[in-house]
Scaffold this motif. Sequence first.
Motif, PDB file in Angstrom:
ATOM      1  N   ASP A 141       0.860  -1.190   0.000  1.00  0.00           N
ATOM      2  CA  ASP A 141       0.000   0.000   0.000  1.00  0.00           C
ATOM      3  C   ASP A 141       0.896   1.241   0.000  1.00  0.00           C
ATOM      4  OD1 ASP A 141      -1.655   2.145   0.609  1.00  0.00           O
ATOM      5  OD2 ASP A 141      -2.860   1.030   2.058  1.00  0.00           O
ATOM      6  N   PRO A 142       1.196   1.825  -1.154  1.00  0.00           N
ATOM      7  CA  PRO A 142       2.126   2.955  -1.234  1.00  0.00           C
ATOM      8  C   PRO A 142       1.730   4.150  -0.373  1.00  0.00           C
ATOM      9  CG  PRO A 142       1.725   2.057  -3.404  1.00  0.00           C
ATOM     10  CD  PRO A 142       0.733   1.413  -2.483  1.00  0.00           C
ATOM     11  N   MET A 143       0.445   4.467  -0.302  1.00  0.00           N
ATOM     12  CA  MET A 143       0.021   5.610   0.501  1.00  0.00           C
ATOM     13  C   MET A 143       0.278   5.348   1.987  1.00  0.00           C
ATOM     14  SD  MET A 143      -0.922   7.987  -1.492  1.00  0.00           S
ATOM     15  CE  MET A 143      -1.738   9.071  -0.319  1.00  0.00           C
ATOM     16  N   ALA A 144      -0.021   4.134   2.436  1.00  0.00           N
ATOM     17  CA  ALA A 144       0.247   3.793   3.835  1.00  0.00           C
ATOM     18  C   ALA A 144       1.741   3.772   4.106  1.00  0.00           C
ATOM     19  CB  ALA A 144      -0.376   2.433   4.173  1.00  0.00           C
ATOM     20  N   MET A 145       2.540   3.349   3.121  1.00  0.00           N
ATOM     21  CA  MET A 145       3.999   3.377   3.274  1.00  0.00           C
ATOM     22  C   MET A 145       4.484   4.804   3.463  1.00  0.00           C
ATOM     23  SD  MET A 145       5.131   0.520   0.418  1.00  0.00           S
ATOM     24  CE  MET A 145       6.908   0.703   0.679  1.00  0.00           C
ATOM     25  N   ASP A 146       3.905   5.737   2.713  1.00  0.00           N
ATOM     26  CA  ASP A 146       4.310   7.133   2.848  1.00  0.00           C
ATOM     27  C   ASP A 146       3.925   7.677   4.223  1.00  0.00           C
ATOM     28  OD1 ASP A 146       5.562   9.398   1.399  1.00  0.00           O
ATOM     29  OD2 ASP A 146       3.639  10.362   1.832  1.00  0.00           O
ATOM     30  N   ASP A 147       2.740   7.321   4.693  1.00  0.00           N
ATOM     31  CA  ASP A 147       2.326   7.749   6.032  1.00  0.00           C
ATOM     32  C   ASP A 147       3.297   7.203   7.087  1.00  0.00           C
ATOM     33  OD1 ASP A 147       0.140   9.080   5.008  1.00  0.00           O
ATOM     34  OD2 ASP A 147      -1.273   7.449   5.402  1.00  0.00           O
ATOM     35  N   GLY A 191       5.454  15.539  -2.664  1.00  0.00           N
ATOM     36  CA  GLY A 191       5.374  14.477  -3.654  1.00  0.00           C
ATOM     37  C   GLY A 191       5.916  13.156  -3.160  1.00  0.00           C
ATOM     38  N   ALA A 192       5.030  12.289  -2.716  1.00  0.00           N
ATOM     39  CA  ALA A 192       5.458  10.967  -2.262  1.00  0.00           C
ATOM     40  C   ALA A 192       5.922  10.130  -3.456  1.00  0.00           C
ATOM     41  CB  ALA A 192       4.306  10.256  -1.553  1.00  0.00           C
ATOM     42  N   PRO A 193       7.060   9.438  -3.337  1.00  0.00           N
ATOM     43  CA  PRO A 193       7.553   8.600  -4.444  1.00  0.00           C
ATOM     44  C   PRO A 193       6.785   7.276  -4.500  1.00  0.00           C
ATOM     45  CG  PRO A 193       9.058   8.443  -2.590  1.00  0.00           C
ATOM     46  CD  PRO A 193       7.984   9.445  -2.197  1.00  0.00           C
ATOM     47  N   LEU A 194       5.521   7.356  -4.892  1.00  0.00           N
ATOM     48  CA  LEU A 194       4.632   6.188  -4.806  1.00  0.00           C
ATOM     49  C   LEU A 194       5.098   5.027  -5.674  1.00  0.00           C
ATOM     50  CD1 LEU A 194       1.120   7.914  -4.759  1.00  0.00           C
ATOM     51  CD2 LEU A 194       2.541   7.185  -2.830  1.00  0.00           C
ATOM     52  N   LEU A 207       8.143   4.272  -6.421  1.00  0.00           N
ATOM     53  CA  LEU A 207       9.285   3.657  -5.747  1.00  0.00           C
ATOM     54  C   LEU A 207       8.826   2.795  -4.580  1.00  0.00           C
ATOM     55  CD1 LEU A 207      12.309   3.311  -5.413  1.00  0.00           C
ATOM     56  CD2 LEU A 207      12.368   5.463  -4.125  1.00  0.00           C
ATOM     57  N   TYR A 208       7.860   3.287  -3.807  1.00  0.00           N
ATOM     58  CA  TYR A 208       7.293   2.484  -2.725  1.00  0.00           C
ATOM     59  C   TYR A 208       6.740   1.174  -3.279  1.00  0.00           C
ATOM     60  CZ  TYR A 208       7.246   6.570   0.444  1.00  0.00           C
ATOM     61  OH  TYR A 208       7.576   7.626   1.244  1.00  0.00           O
ATOM     62  N   ARG A 209       6.028   1.285  -4.407  1.00  0.00           N
ATOM     63  CA  ARG A 209       5.387   0.102  -4.986  1.00  0.00           C
ATOM     64  C   ARG A 209       6.450  -0.929  -5.395  1.00  0.00           C
ATOM     65  NH1 ARG A 209       2.700   2.729  -8.225  1.00  0.00           N
ATOM     66  NH2 ARG A 209       0.840   2.992  -6.934  1.00  0.00           N
ATOM     67  N   GLU A 210       7.522  -0.462  -6.030  1.00  0.00           N
ATOM     68  CA  GLU A 210       8.585  -1.379  -6.447  1.00  0.00           C
ATOM     69  C   GLU A 210       9.283  -1.999  -5.236  1.00  0.00           C
ATOM     70  OE1 GLU A 210      11.144  -0.429  -9.891  1.00  0.00           O
ATOM     71  OE2 GLU A 210      10.125   1.525  -9.853  1.00  0.00           O
ATOM     72  N   ALA A 211       9.523  -1.186  -4.210  1.00  0.00           N
ATOM     73  CA  ALA A 211      10.176  -1.703  -3.006  1.00  0.00           C
ATOM     74  C   ALA A 211       9.323  -2.777  -2.340  1.00  0.00           C
ATOM     75  CB  ALA A 211      10.452  -0.559  -2.028  1.00  0.00           C
ATOM     76  N   ALA A 263      15.684   9.824  -5.261  1.00  0.00           N
ATOM     77  CA  ALA A 263      14.545  10.361  -4.494  1.00  0.00           C
ATOM     78  C   ALA A 263      14.980  10.922  -3.146  1.00  0.00           C
ATOM     79  CB  ALA A 263      13.491   9.270  -4.293  1.00  0.00           C
ATOM     80  N   MET A 264      16.282  11.196  -2.988  1.00  0.00           N
ATOM     81  CA  MET A 264      16.772  11.641  -1.690  1.00  0.00           C
ATOM     82  C   MET A 264      16.285  13.031  -1.309  1.00  0.00           C
ATOM     83  SD  MET A 264      18.377   9.357  -0.036  1.00  0.00           S
ATOM     84  CE  MET A 264      19.770   9.731   1.011  1.00  0.00           C
ATOM     85  N   ASP A 265      15.673  13.757  -2.247  1.00  0.00           N
ATOM     86  CA  ASP A 265      15.084  15.032  -1.871  1.00  0.00           C
ATOM     87  C   ASP A 265      13.789  14.825  -1.097  1.00  0.00           C
ATOM     88  OD1 ASP A 265      13.936  13.939  -4.165  1.00  0.00           O
ATOM     89  OD2 ASP A 265      13.234  15.893  -4.878  1.00  0.00           O
ATOM     90  N   ARG A 266      13.257  13.605  -1.149  1.00  0.00           N
ATOM     91  CA  ARG A 266      12.017  13.298  -0.421  1.00  0.00           C
ATOM     92  C   ARG A 266      12.194  12.186   0.599  1.00  0.00           C
ATOM     93  NH1 ARG A 266       8.837  11.938  -5.667  1.00  0.00           N
ATOM     94  NH2 ARG A 266      10.981  11.559  -6.319  1.00  0.00           N
TER      95      ARG A 266
END
Length: 418
Positions: free
Chosen positions: A307-313, A325-328, A330-334, A368-371
């Motif tokens: 769940d990319p959004m939950a990962m960002d939270d 800007g969440a790197p959604l 990248l989260y999905r691939e990870a 994505a190190m800026d985020r």
Amino acid sequence: MRERGRTRRLMGLGARTGGAMLKTRLGGQADWRALGEALFEGLSELKGPAMKMAQVMSQWDDLLPADLSEELARLQRQAESMPWPRIREALVLQYGDLDAHFRQIEERPFASASMGQVHKALTYDGDTVVLKVQYPGLAEVLESDLVQLKRILRLGRWFKVPQARLDALFEELAAGLRNELDYQAEARALARYRERYACEPRLVIPEPLPELCGPHVLAMRFVDGTPLRELEDADDTTRQAVAQTLADWITRELFTFCELHADPHAGNFAVDARQRLIIYDFGAVIDVPHERLTAMMGLLKATLDQDPMAMDDAMMALGGRQGQGAPLSLYREAAECVAPLFEPGEQDFGDVRVHRRLRELSPKVWGAMDRLQPPADTLLLSRALNGHYWNLVRLKARLDMHARVAPLLDSAGLASPR
């Protein structure tokens, strides 16, 4: 080496590292093998905090360029030993007349590391002991080395890491290095862990000898074993037994005692003839606050749910996210890389496909190190968990991580993974 010459050499290595990073950032191709060879040669001789930092970096197999990682990994097994006369000076400073304390001390080190080296000795009672000797003058050069390390860390600004975050990372690293110079604290940690695991038949923790310990020498009874790094070609039964013990111990440390052994260098572990895991070094043990552990479990839960959004939270809760800007993607691939390790049933940590995918993600992570930022107060924890993970990889562990993690998520108030 005199302090001025040491500083000059560290500055040179830092400049060479910075040049390679800048070339890569500008779209060029750095010669990571040549840089790794230069770092190995220089840091192996200099030892101390800079070498320790490089050993830490070498455990980030999935982030560093392969050629650089391979060269730095040599620091964990091929580091130059300090000549015996210098080590003898440190022992005389601790004990005075060595002949009054020991029947024999082996001049050839049993092991060499970044902050000290280990020599076997024989007492007049016939006991074989090991003496972990801090390199002479290390305490005096520590602070000047840290100044150079801070300058090298500032290179992270090229990857859009904020200066405040770099400073916080440096302070945690510096505190860890200073703590590792306190051999009396390590002796107390050894005693504490021996008591904690006195009834655990799969673990062996050497006995410290307080009467022979001091500020710069740690003495303990010798426990013979096969180093963990030499078990890669051992029979499967042995490797799986050791992997199970290692995983159980890490889990218990985190979720029962809220602590973690934070120096997972493979040379700090061995296995005896009864397949018991020997833990030699306790110079780095860190507290893991319960709230930090709960936040990390939240990130794991979101990752397993893909769940990319939950990962960002969860990353925001950990302090590992900033900017817009969440790197959604990248989260999905990870999540797609990590989730298979936690599917029901035994999962093979030796499956190179998982690690290849993680390595392929590295450029995207740096991009994505800026985020995405490493949480400032979890540098040692992240390093430790990463290092323990790679020890399981080297053992080709097969573990049912689903069964291991599900009750932990439940106890943290999170639903079990799908």
